[in-house]
Write a protein that holds these residues in place. Structure first.
Motif, PDB file in Angstrom:
ATOM      1  N   ALA A 273     -19.365  -3.969 -18.351  1.00 45.06           N
ATOM      2  CA  ALA A 273     -20.603  -4.083 -19.134  1.00 45.06           C
ATOM      3  C   ALA A 273     -20.252  -4.407 -20.580  1.00 45.06           C
ATOM      4  N   ASP A 274     -21.295  -4.782 -21.337  1.00 48.29           N
ATOM      5  CA  ASP A 274     -21.136  -5.051 -22.766  1.00 48.29           C
ATOM      6  C   ASP A 274     -21.451  -3.825 -23.611  1.00 48.29           C
ATOM      7  N   VAL A 275     -22.183  -2.888 -23.040  1.00 42.46           N
ATOM      8  CA  VAL A 275     -22.540  -1.662 -23.754  1.00 42.46           C
ATOM      9  C   VAL A 275     -22.800  -0.573 -22.716  1.00 42.46           C
ATOM     10  N   ILE A 276     -22.553   0.678 -23.119  1.00 37.45           N
ATOM     11  CA  ILE A 276     -22.718   1.813 -22.202  1.00 37.45           C
ATOM     12  C   ILE A 276     -23.732   2.783 -22.798  1.00 37.45           C
ATOM     13  N   ILE A 277     -24.674   3.225 -21.955  1.00 33.82           N
ATOM     14  CA  ILE A 277     -25.596   4.307 -22.330  1.00 33.82           C
ATOM     15  C   ILE A 277     -25.186   5.551 -21.562  1.00 33.82           C
TER      16      ILE A 277
ATOM     17  N   ILE B  66     -14.915   8.713 -24.520  1.00 33.01           N
ATOM     18  CA  ILE B  66     -15.773   7.913 -25.407  1.00 33.01           C
ATOM     19  C   ILE B  66     -14.934   7.284 -26.512  1.00 33.01           C
ATOM     20  N   TYR B  67     -14.022   8.057 -27.075  1.00 35.39           N
ATOM     21  CA  TYR B  67     -13.169   7.561 -28.170  1.00 35.39           C
ATOM     22  C   TYR B  67     -12.289   6.406 -27.704  1.00 35.39           C
ATOM     23  N   ARG B  68     -11.786   6.488 -26.460  1.00 36.80           N
ATOM     24  CA  ARG B  68     -10.908   5.433 -25.928  1.00 36.80           C
ATOM     25  C   ARG B  68     -11.669   4.168 -25.547  1.00 36.80           C
ATOM     26  N   SER B  69     -12.963   4.292 -25.366  1.00 34.91           N
ATOM     27  CA  SER B  69     -13.748   3.169 -24.853  1.00 34.91           C
ATOM     28  C   SER B  69     -13.700   1.967 -25.793  1.00 34.91           C
ATOM     29  N   GLU B  70     -13.333   0.826 -25.247  1.00 31.29           N
ATOM     30  CA  GLU B  70     -13.376  -0.420 -26.007  1.00 31.29           C
ATOM     31  C   GLU B  70     -14.782  -1.017 -26.003  1.00 31.29           C
ATOM     32  N   ILE B  71     -15.615  -0.541 -25.086  1.00 30.06           N
ATOM     33  CA  ILE B  71     -17.006  -0.983 -24.996  1.00 30.06           C
ATOM     34  C   ILE B  71     -17.867  -0.014 -25.817  1.00 30.06           C
TER      35      ILE B  71
ATOM     36  N   LEU C  47     -11.931  11.700 -34.573  1.00 25.93           N
ATOM     37  CA  LEU C  47     -12.789  11.081 -33.556  1.00 25.93           C
ATOM     38  C   LEU C  47     -14.174  10.750 -34.078  1.00 25.93           C
ATOM     39  N   PHE C  48     -14.561  11.327 -35.222  1.00 24.30           N
ATOM     40  CA  PHE C  48     -15.923  11.108 -35.732  1.00 24.30           C
ATOM     41  C   PHE C  48     -15.967  10.104 -36.883  1.00 24.30           C
ATOM     42  N   ARG C  49     -14.847   9.491 -37.229  1.00 24.96           N
ATOM     43  CA  ARG C  49     -14.797   8.634 -38.420  1.00 24.96           C
ATOM     44  C   ARG C  49     -15.796   7.476 -38.319  1.00 24.96           C
ATOM     45  N   PRO C  50     -16.603   7.245 -39.362  1.00 25.32           N
ATOM     46  CA  PRO C  50     -17.591   6.147 -39.320  1.00 25.32           C
ATOM     47  C   PRO C  50     -16.951   4.772 -39.212  1.00 25.32           C
ATOM     48  N   GLU C  51     -15.758   4.598 -39.813  1.00 29.08           N
ATOM     49  CA  GLU C  51     -15.159   3.263 -39.838  1.00 29.08           C
ATOM     50  C   GLU C  51     -14.668   2.785 -38.479  1.00 29.08           C
ATOM     51  N   ILE C  52     -14.555   3.689 -37.487  1.00 29.92           N
ATOM     52  CA  ILE C  52     -14.092   3.252 -36.160  1.00 29.92           C
ATOM     53  C   ILE C  52     -15.264   2.980 -35.222  1.00 29.92           C
ATOM     54  N   LYS C  53     -16.489   3.187 -35.694  1.00 32.18           N
ATOM     55  CA  LYS C  53     -17.647   2.943 -34.841  1.00 32.18           C
ATOM     56  C   LYS C  53     -17.788   1.443 -34.547  1.00 32.18           C
ATOM     57  N   LYS C  54     -18.013   1.125 -33.305  1.00 27.55           N
ATOM     58  CA  LYS C  54     -18.162  -0.280 -32.896  1.00 27.55           C
ATOM     59  C   LYS C  54     -19.628  -0.697 -32.978  1.00 27.55           C
ATOM     60  N   LYS C  55     -19.828  -1.986 -33.258  1.00 27.11           N
ATOM     61  CA  LYS C  55     -21.186  -2.508 -33.394  1.00 27.11           C
ATOM     62  C   LYS C  55     -21.809  -2.718 -32.012  1.00 27.11           C
ATOM     63  N   ILE C  56     -23.050  -2.306 -31.875  1.00 26.28           N
ATOM     64  CA  ILE C  56     -23.768  -2.510 -30.613  1.00 26.28           C
ATOM     65  C   ILE C  56     -24.178  -3.980 -30.516  1.00 26.28           C
TER      66      ILE C  56
ATOM     67  N   SER D 242     -24.931  -7.336 -19.950  1.00 30.40           N
ATOM     68  CA  SER D 242     -25.088  -6.293 -18.936  1.00 30.40           C
ATOM     69  C   SER D 242     -24.992  -4.930 -19.607  1.00 30.40           C
ATOM     70  N   ILE D 243     -25.742  -3.980 -19.084  1.00 25.41           N
ATOM     71  CA  ILE D 243     -25.829  -2.635 -19.661  1.00 25.41           C
ATOM     72  C   ILE D 243     -25.451  -1.630 -18.586  1.00 25.41           C
ATOM     73  N   ALA D 244     -24.446  -0.797 -18.886  1.00 25.71           N
ATOM     74  CA  ALA D 244     -24.042   0.260 -17.960  1.00 25.71           C
ATOM     75  C   ALA D 244     -24.715   1.562 -18.369  1.00 25.71           C
ATOM     76  N   VAL D 245     -25.265   2.268 -17.404  1.00 21.27           N
ATOM     77  CA  VAL D 245     -25.901   3.557 -17.659  1.00 21.27           C
ATOM     78  C   VAL D 245     -25.162   4.613 -16.858  1.00 21.27           C
ATOM     79  N   VAL D 246     -24.604   5.583 -17.561  1.00 21.60           N
ATOM     80  CA  VAL D 246     -23.889   6.688 -16.922  1.00 21.60           C
ATOM     81  C   VAL D 246     -24.813   7.895 -16.971  1.00 21.60           C
ATOM     82  N   THR D 247     -25.374   8.249 -15.833  1.00 23.18           N
ATOM     83  CA  THR D 247     -26.316   9.357 -15.761  1.00 23.18           C
ATOM     84  C   THR D 247     -26.526   9.747 -14.309  1.00 23.18           C
ATOM     85  N   SER D 248     -27.384  10.717 -14.094  1.00 19.54           N
ATOM     86  CA  SER D 248     -27.717  11.129 -12.727  1.00 19.54           C
ATOM     87  C   SER D 248     -28.585  10.056 -12.064  1.00 19.54           C
ATOM     88  N   PRO D 249     -28.314   9.748 -10.787  1.00 20.11           N
ATOM     89  CA  PRO D 249     -29.114   8.714 -10.106  1.00 20.11           C
ATOM     90  C   PRO D 249     -30.526   9.172  -9.783  1.00 20.11           C
TER      91      PRO D 249
END
Length: 398
Positions: free
Chosen positions: A195-199, A222-227, A123-132, A138-145
């Motif tokens: 969204a195009d990216v998730i925070i 996070i690993y499954r996320s295509e975004i 799950l930590f492999r550098p080669e599978i990291k997606k480019k931001i 659009s930007i999705a933010v997953v956090t407390s409101p």
């Protein structure tokens, strides 16, 4: 005579003594795990030992499901539970209801074990990291409101890029249900391409408060996320499992807001600079091409365009005349050679011989070269220079 009792009665009597003993009913014991076995039922069987003694332990599934780490042989732990008799075996056992590592904190050990496990699973492999994306729509933010995190992200995002589209997906960021909510939000955003990216963000806190971001369910989401996912959990010195799995780690939520989108003013400035450079480049190119055109207009070929054509016509006429002369000379030469050959041929021609009074006698289309070839009554053809005579042979003289 003293009353005689059964083994079962004796065992149950001792078990009641254990049950009513205030120490044995709630005891904390420290020791080293050995002979650890996780049964298919989910129960854990092991022994605790020190330098001199051992005690058998059984931790039932209902209790060990709450553990944040995986016990193993050689690990020193502190357990809290009760001591009772196992009637079928006639031996006493310790039944832990709580367990934590001795020396290391429970959560810290669980963090290290999960980190090693997920790293082995890739799950930590550098080669599978997606480019931001450089400029996400659009930007999705997953956090407390509520709280400072979302306010800081909003302030920084809209200060840097007022046209930014921010979508808040509110979740709990601590507590028992937080990990499930976070994982669900990540899956929901991916499922709906929201969204195009998730925070993924949370402010600082203790290891216990940040624990939802160390849960395996969140790591796999996070690993499954295509975004692409930016993890911004805690302060710069805080590290969570989500930081290792995410496509980019931001030291703080505010830093994530700065990393996710460039400043609009800088973009506008860059565009204006590029526009100016492009304008200068076009102007220089036009001036250069105009100079080339002026030089071409001054050239003889442009001032007298038909001169070159006429010159070529003259050259062509000379070439045509040369070819005609050459052909005439070749024909005359070939005619002379033909006359010579005709003279030689005429000398050798049988017609010339016939003209001098000779003839050719033929029988059945074949030339007669000897009188022996002719017999009485044979029909012959005599060929002369000016005709042919048909006759019949009457007499042969040799």
């Amino acid at each position: 005579m003293q009353e005689v009792i059964t083994v079962t009665q004796l065992t149950r009597y001792i078990k009641r003594l254990f049950a009513y003993d205030s120490i044995l009913s709630d005891v904390c014991v420290m020791g080293e795990i050995s002979n650890f076995k996780l049964h298919s039922s989910g129960h854990m069987y092991f022994t605790l030992k020190d330098e001199s003694s051992v005690i058998r332990c059984v931790m039932f599934r209902s209790q060990n499901q709450m553990l944040k780490f995986k016990p193993k042989d050689g690990m020193k732990v502190i357990v809290r539970g009760y001591v009772s008799i196992y009637e079928a075996g006639g031996s006493y056992q310790l039944y832990p209801e709580y367990m934590e590592p001795a020396g290391l904190g429970n959560l810290y050990l669980a963090f290290e074990q999960l980190k090693q496990k997920l790293e082995k699973e890739g799950l930590f492999r550098p080669e599978i990291k997606k480019k931001i994306p450089y400029l996400p729509r659009s930007i999705a933010v997953v956090t407390s409101p509520t709280g400072a995190v979302i306010r800081d992200i909003i302030n920084i995002l809209f200060r840097r890029f007022p046209n930014a589209v921010l979508k808040l997906f509110p979740v709990q960021v601590q507590g028992e249900d937080a990990a499930r909510q976070i994982a669900y939000a990540l899956d929901f955003i991916n499922r709906h391409k929201a969204a195009d990216v998730i925070i993924l963000a949370r402010g600082g806190g203790s290891l216990e408060e940040l624990w939802p971001f160390n849960e395996e369910i969140v790591a796999w989401s996070i690993y499954r996320s295509e975004i692409p996912v930016i993890s911004a959990v805690g302060h710069e010195t805080d590290f969570s499992i989500s930081d290792f799995v995410a496509d980019l780690r931001a030291p703080t939520p505010s830093a994530a807001a700065e990393l996710v989108i460039p400043e609009k003013e800088m973009l506008v400035k860059n565009v204006m600079d590029l526009r100016l450079r492009l304008k200068k480049a076009i102007t220089n190119r036009i001036q250069c091409e105009r100079l080339k055109l002026e030089q071409l207009m001054k050239s003889p070929s442009m001032r007298h365009p038909l001169d070159r054509v006429n010159q070529k016509k003259m050259d062509l006429e000379i070439i045509r005349k040369n070819i005609a002369d050459a052909m005439k000379r070749r024909i005359e030469k070939e005619k002379g050679m033909l006359s010579v050959l005709c003279g030689k041929l005429d000398v050798l021609s049988p017609l010339t011989v016939l003209a001098r009074g000779y003839s050719i006698t033929m029988k059945n289309g074949n030339i007669i070269k000897s009188a022996e070839q002719v017999h009485n009554g044979d029909k012959l053809d005599i060929i002369l220079a000016d005709g042919k005579i048909k006759c019949v042979a009457e007499k042969m003289e040799i």
